[in-house]
Design an enzyme around this catalytic site. Structure first.
Site, PDB file in Angstrom:
ATOM      1  N   LYS A 107       9.133  10.560  -4.922  1.00 62.13           N
ATOM      2  CA  LYS A 107       8.518  11.670  -4.188  1.00 62.13           C
ATOM      3  C   LYS A 107       8.988  13.020  -4.719  1.00 62.13           C
ATOM      4  CE  LYS A 107       6.602   9.295  -0.350  1.00 62.13           C
ATOM      5  NZ  LYS A 107       6.737   8.750   0.980  1.00 62.13           N
TER       6      LYS A 107
ATOM      7  N   ARG B 176      10.385   1.004   0.235  1.00 64.72           N
ATOM      8  CA  ARG B 176       9.098   0.914  -0.474  1.00 64.72           C
ATOM      9  C   ARG B 176       9.257   1.662  -1.799  1.00 64.72           C
ATOM     10  NH1 ARG B 176       4.736   4.165  -1.180  1.00 64.72           N
ATOM     11  NH2 ARG B 176       2.669   3.202  -1.142  1.00 64.72           N
TER      12      ARG B 176
HETATM   13  N1  PMM Z   1       4.328   6.896   1.123  1.00 59.81           N
HETATM   14  C1  PMM Z   1       3.170   6.869   0.435  1.00 59.81           C
HETATM   15  C2  PMM Z   1       2.192   5.902   0.733  1.00 59.81           C
HETATM   16  N2  PMM Z   1       2.387   4.986   1.695  1.00 59.81           N
HETATM   17  N3  PMM Z   1       3.752   4.061   3.357  1.00 59.81           N
HETATM   18  C3  PMM Z   1       4.885   4.068   4.060  1.00 59.81           C
HETATM   19  N4  PMM Z   1       5.079   3.172   5.032  1.00 59.81           N
HETATM   20  N5  PMM Z   1       5.877   4.982   3.821  1.00 59.81           N
HETATM   21  C4  PMM Z   1       5.749   5.939   2.863  1.00 59.81           C
HETATM   22  O1  PMM Z   1       6.677   6.761   2.706  1.00 59.81           O
HETATM   23  C5  PMM Z   1       4.543   5.967   2.107  1.00 59.81           C
HETATM   24  C6  PMM Z   1       3.551   4.988   2.391  1.00 59.81           C
HETATM   25  C7  PMM Z   1       2.908   7.874  -0.637  1.00 59.81           C
HETATM   26  O2  PMM Z   1       3.458   7.499  -1.845  1.00 59.81           O
HETATM   27  P1  PMM Z   1       2.632   6.817  -3.074  1.00 59.81           P
HETATM   28  O3  PMM Z   1       1.509   7.773  -3.411  1.00 59.81           O
HETATM   29  O4  PMM Z   1       3.647   6.732  -4.129  1.00 59.81           O
HETATM   30  O5  PMM Z   1       2.145   5.481  -2.657  1.00 59.81           O
END
Ligand code: PMM
Length: 267
Positions: A208, A244
């Protein structure tokens, strides 16, 4: 021990891996590789949630994610579906998904709580204040931890009142979603406060923006994997249920360190 949720973005526009896994065959191969590297769950998403990202019609979203979910579940892989749409959550459940990961915590689609109830799947309730085009303007707190915790608590109460089994719920403070770098560090520094809500906690720090400020100018998204792995270790020490991440190799190693460290600790 803390579980690893490997990210599989089947999107053209995610900030760190957009377009890489849009073709189903490539997406499935990548997910299998993540499992071999130590992922316990594969989180399949068809809509980018990065600031300013375009919204995806649920029909297009399902065309991207459902064949991939069906293939992965068919191989015995535990799949979560990263979606804010109830119709996609239901289709994913039919395709064999085990978890609905909703970054809006049920706020984006009024039909979502019923989908959670009907499918009986586990449900990740993330802290969210608004869609990606407005979320940065909503990043205002006087006490970040207390407010995020209280807003999550309201969502949990609402879901349980609608009949959702509390044992199916997982919480996530939503790093970067209506949160500045300072807010993210406040959340991470106070993870125990979220654990006291009594639900498993998921953390998504991987690659992030707030990690970019720790790195030299010109650093790539993959350069954020080292600080991500450190956060995975610290989050595991703080007792989180799962992290994650995009790069499973570095987080898997970080969790091995925690395991060895804990094994060496005198009680
Ligand atoms: N962040 C992203 C997408 N989905 N889901 C959960 N549960 N927690 C998160 O922090 C989260 C998520 C955005 O990141 P990406 O674009 O790298 O998927």
């Amino acid at each position: 021990m803390t579980l690893i949720m490997g990210v599989l973005n089947v999107t053209p526009d995610s900030f760190s891996d957009g377009g890489l896994w849009l073709e189903p065959g490539a997406a499935i191969d990548h997910a299998v590789e993540l499992v071999e590297q130590g992922a316990d769950i594969i989180d399949v998403g068809g809509e980018s949630t990065r600031p300013g990202a375009h919204h995806v019609d649920p029909v297009d979203e399902q065309a991207r994610v459902i064949p991939v979910i069906r293939a992965l579940a068919g191989r015995g892989i535990t799949v979560s579906v990263d979606t804010m749409h109830a119709s996609t959550a239901r289709a994913a459940a039919d395709a064999g998904a085990a978890i609905i990961n909703d970054v809006s915590g049920g706020l984006a689609d009024p039909e979502m709580p019923a989908a959670v109830l009907d499918t009986g799947l586990q449900y990740v309730v993330m802290h969210w204040r608004g869609q990606s085009d407005t979320m940065d303007s909503l990043a205002h707190y006087t006490d970040t931890t207390a407010e995020v915790r209280a807003e999550l608590s309201t969502r949990l109460t609402d879901l349980v009142q609608r009949g959702v089994d509390p044992s199916k719920l997982i919480i996530d403070p939503g790093l970067g979603f209506s949160k500045t770098a300072e807010h993210n560090w406040q959340v991470l520094g106070n993870l125990r406060a979220f654990e006291t809500l009594g639900y498993p906690v998921l953390i998504g720090a991987s690659r992030k923006r707030f990690l970019g400020s720790l790195l030299p100018a010109g650093a790539t998204a993959a350069d954020r994997d080292a600080p991500t792995a450190v956060i995975s270790a610290l989050a595991a020490q703080a007792g989180v249920w799962a992290v994650r991440v995009h790069d499973v190799v570095s987080t898997s190693l970080a969790l091995e360190v925690v395991r060895a460290w804990q094994a060496g600790t005198d009680d």
